[in-house]
Scaffold this active site. Sequence first.
Site, PDB file in Angstrom:
ATOM      1  N   GLU A 119       0.672  -1.676   0.086  1.00  0.00           N
ATOM      2  CA  GLU A 119       0.070   0.294   0.516  1.00  0.00           C
ATOM      3  C   GLU A 119       0.723   1.344   0.038  1.00  0.00           C
ATOM      4  OE1 GLU A 119      -2.746   1.647   3.394  1.00  0.00           O
ATOM      5  OE2 GLU A 119      -3.856   0.611   1.897  1.00  0.00           O
ATOM      6  N   GLU A 133       0.264   9.824   9.665  1.00  0.00           N
ATOM      7  CA  GLU A 133       0.590   9.039   8.547  1.00  0.00           C
ATOM      8  C   GLU A 133       0.334   9.558   7.612  1.00  0.00           C
ATOM      9  OE1 GLU A 133      -2.266   9.199  10.688  1.00  0.00           O
ATOM     10  OE2 GLU A 133      -2.988   7.417  12.396  1.00  0.00           O
ATOM     11  N   HIS A 205     -11.423   6.836  14.472  1.00  0.00           N
ATOM     12  CA  HIS A 205     -10.581   6.621  14.837  1.00  0.00           C
ATOM     13  C   HIS A 205      -9.363   7.857  14.910  1.00  0.00           C
ATOM     14  CE1 HIS A 205      -7.652   5.027  12.356  1.00  0.00           C
ATOM     15  NE2 HIS A 205      -8.521   4.485  11.747  1.00  0.00           N
TER      16      HIS A 205
END
Length: 367
Positions: A119, A133, A205
């Site tokens: 990914e 992230e 989240h």
Amino acid sequence: MAKKIVCVVGTRPEAIKMAPVILALKKESWIEVRVLATAQHRHMLDQVLAAFAVEPDVDLDIMRPNQALTTLTARLLLDLDDVLQAEKPDVVLAQGDTTTVMTVALACFYHRISFGHVEAGLRTGDINNPFPEEMNRTVAGRLSRWHFAPTQSSRYNLLREGVSGADIYVTGNTVIDALMTVAKRDLDIGIDLDSSKRLILVTAHRRENFGEPFRQVCRAIRALADAYPDIEILYPVHPNPNVTEMAHALLADHPRIRLCAPLDYLPFVAAMKRAYLILSDSGGVQEEAPALGKPVLVLRRETERPEAVTEGVVKLVGPDYDAIMMESMRLLDDPAYYASMARGVSPYGDGHASERIVAILQKDLTD
Ligand code: UD1
Ligand code: UDP
């Protein structure tokens, strides 16, 4: 001699997306596969590994309650140092953009071990969205020998950063491999829902939404439940305390809002299949729901997964009360609009990404 590949998993989504790769690698005789669980997540990781019958060979048991990112990063690097020293793999594979992945890529770099990024190439271009992230995956990308990009647009992101085209492979996303192995089964949510009501499924989240943005999300969920007697809301609450406390404080007492612990993967797929509409800030859900023909309103300001937005089946609303209300009401009230977003499309994969990853590794490692 067989090549040794260590596959790393830390959190729930990594386990879901790496399980098909691990299972495909285990069929090959030219590889010795080892599974390393950092256990950045504990229960949520364990339930996915069990669902796919994957057993870790090494488990770092790194999760601590409400662990700070710096502590998590430091502890991971120290433990990974020992494991890589002991295992001496030829190749390490990891998926996505968590702190586990960023530290594994860095530890491999220090140990001169080839790292393959599953990914690869997802970007928003904003290091604060999603946080942390976007930085994690950028660092992992800089340190990868193989970039397994799910789509052409992720390939372009990497090319723009100067990655050689020869090192980028467009494979599709392994999340669709995982989904296809389970979605056709007769799955049970395991929660008694009112079958006469339309189900809205919620997950949330993201760290950049903690506090006021998440409060707006909860207010909107409650207002929707108040406004529509014919809907029921199912919300499996992420165990991060920053989420759990607010979700329970603002939503727990509503008769048509069902808060529950995170669902195991198979019941969660059942819930997606049963849902009329999904509200989520999850990366994986943005990929899975379109393949199941379910509209998603994304509770984020940016997405690194633009393909489904372009297709018109996913819409960015942000953690914004008015936008969530307006778009949800339109989907609940306007059947033609709903139908336009409930088309089954799968821009993220065809279910064969893992086979492609294995074939690429075999060619490079055995030729
Ligand atoms: C992490 C990832 C995020 C990913 C998400 C998937 C980082 C920084 N964040 O976020 O990229 O999208 O996982 O869900 O890598 N907890 C439990 N039990 C569990 C898991 C978590 O109690 O099984 C609680 C613990 O208090 C833990 C906290 O959640 O300290 C936060 O976990 P952490 O992995 O740091 O971040 P997430 O918010 O889960
Ligand atoms: N998921 C699950 N149970 C739940 C919520 C989500 O099994 O209660 C699965 C979902 O199908 C998807 C993945 O978890 O594959 C997404 O994980 P998450 O949203 O935690 O992380 P992200 O994808 O945002 O990194």
